[in-house]
Design an enzyme around this catalytic site. Structure first.
Site, PDB file in Angstrom:
ATOM      1  N   THR A 148      -4.018   5.406   3.113  1.00 26.66           N
ATOM      2  CA  THR A 148      -2.744   5.895   2.590  1.00 26.66           C
ATOM      3  C   THR A 148      -2.916   6.690   1.304  1.00 26.66           C
ATOM      4  O   THR A 148      -2.239   7.701   1.088  1.00 26.66           O
ATOM      5  CB  THR A 148      -1.788   4.710   2.343  1.00 26.66           C
ATOM      6  OG1 THR A 148      -1.487   4.097   3.591  1.00 26.66           O
ATOM      7  CG2 THR A 148      -0.496   5.155   1.686  1.00 26.66           C
ATOM      8  N   LYS A 183       0.825  -1.214   0.000  1.00 29.57           N
ATOM      9  CA  LYS A 183       0.000   0.000   0.000  1.00 29.57           C
ATOM     10  C   LYS A 183       0.859   1.263   0.000  1.00 29.57           C
ATOM     11  O   LYS A 183       0.443   2.301  -0.522  1.00 29.57           O
ATOM     12  CB  LYS A 183      -0.973  -0.014   1.169  1.00 29.57           C
ATOM     13  CG  LYS A 183      -0.329   0.030   2.554  1.00 29.57           C
ATOM     14  CD  LYS A 183      -0.208   1.437   3.120  1.00 29.57           C
ATOM     15  CE  LYS A 183       0.534   1.437   4.441  1.00 29.57           C
ATOM     16  NZ  LYS A 183       0.601   2.770   5.066  1.00 29.57           N
TER      17      LYS A 183
END
Length: 333
Positions: free
Chosen positions: A248, A191
């Site tokens: 994120t 991620k």
């Protein structure tokens, strides 16, 4: 009373120390600089990483690894991924004999392509069932503000995961257990790479369609790699996968997103590094994630594109054109 040692007094280490203290643990917070430890103890704040946030009384700061590690039921490791091996080798002699080692790091080691739990078991010479991972959508400043959040605690031994779950559950922080350590770690590592890609797109002025595409196809890359490594595909639809990816890729609090945005705006790698106060894990891990993918024969075009921009100096506009001109294929490949 449960005792926890947190090795790393940056923003996330300090925020998680707060969670543990709020959950009733006695917490020792280690950092390299003695002067910062003294200031934390004197003012109940960490001015360098979480200024203005009052820390619970259950936290004591120290620069002495032996003092931090003494009698700890849980030893939490929160250092930059690429420094873990050297740091842990130095700390190994002072670790409590039966302590559970908990990784909060989200990266893959350069050179070895090992996940952080694998580095921990190797360096600390402990069995895998004494190593746990905590991951999920956990932006440090929001956790420190005690905003509601959830996380995943993963360990091959579910009983150990449940012990850690109890040790860090608070009214604002809700951990879930999982035994899929591989999937949880891959979700956290990849991620960061996709966060860089979305940040680059944002810096280039691209819109929500572009960013949603990167998030979705980035999740597909992560899942492909996970399946090749024996992970449970359901992990990637949960907090360790989609949850962490969304946080994120959508938040300005994300270091990787911000780092990518600066690159997309035309800053050089060195200029962006100079402007970044804390570690953006994806900058180095994108290379090791790509290495891991190649070792398993998995195609990860977004990761390749990020590496080409960050480390090969390819202009984002050129890299984007190449990514979009790949041959047509079914979605589920």
């Amino acid at each position: 009373m449960t005792r926890a040692a947190v090795f790393g007094n940056g923003s996330w280490g300090t925020a998680f120390a707060m969670v543990l203290a709020d959950a009733g643990c006695e917490v020792s917070l280690w950092g390299r600089r003695a002067e910062l430890a003294k200031e934390i103890n004197a003012t109940r704040t960490n001015p360098d990483y979480l200024p203005g946030v009052e820390l619970p009384r259950g936290i004591t700061a120290t620069a002495d690894p032996a003092e931090a590690a003494a009698d700890a039921d849980f030893t939490v490791l929160v250092v930059p991924s690429q420094t873990l091996r050297g740091n842990l080798a130095a700390w190994k002699p002072v670790l409590a004999p039966d302590t559970v080692l908990v990784s909060l790091m989200k990266g893959v080691e350069l050179g070895t392509a090992k996940r952080m739990s694998e580095v921990v078991t190797e360096v600390a010479d402990v069995p895998a069932d004494r190593v746990a991972v905590l991951t999920g959508p956990n932006l440090a400043k929001e956790i420190a503000a005690r905003q509601p959040a959830a996380a995943v605690v993963a360990c091959s031994d579910e009983t150990v995961a449940q012990r850690l779950q109890t040790a860090c559950m608070t009214p604002y922080f809700r951990p879930y257990t999982n035994t899929d350590v591989v999937g949880c770690e891959l979700g956290g590592a990849v991620k960061n790479v996709i966060g860089l890609a979305v940040g680059i797109a944002n810096g280039m002025g691209l819109g929500d369609n572009s960013k949603a595409t990167l998030i979705t196809r980035g999740l597909a890359e992560t899942t492909r790699l996970g399946l090749a490594m024996g992970a449970d595909p359901l992990t990637f639809s949960g907090l360790a996968g989609l949850g962490d990816l969304v946080a994120t890729c959508s938040s300005p609090l994300s270091r990787n997103n911000t780092f990518g945005t600066n690159l997309g705006r035309g800053m050089t790698l060195q200029e962006t590094i100079a402007a970044t106060k804390q570690t953006a894990e994806g900058v180095k891990s994108c290379e090791s994630v790509l290495d891991l993918a190649r070792r398993h024969g998995v195609d990860m075009p977004i990761t390749e594109t990020v590496v080409s921009i960050v480390h090969d100096g390819k202009p984002p506009v050129v890299a984007l054109k190449e990514l979009m001109s790949r041959s047509a294929k079914p979605e589920r490949r």
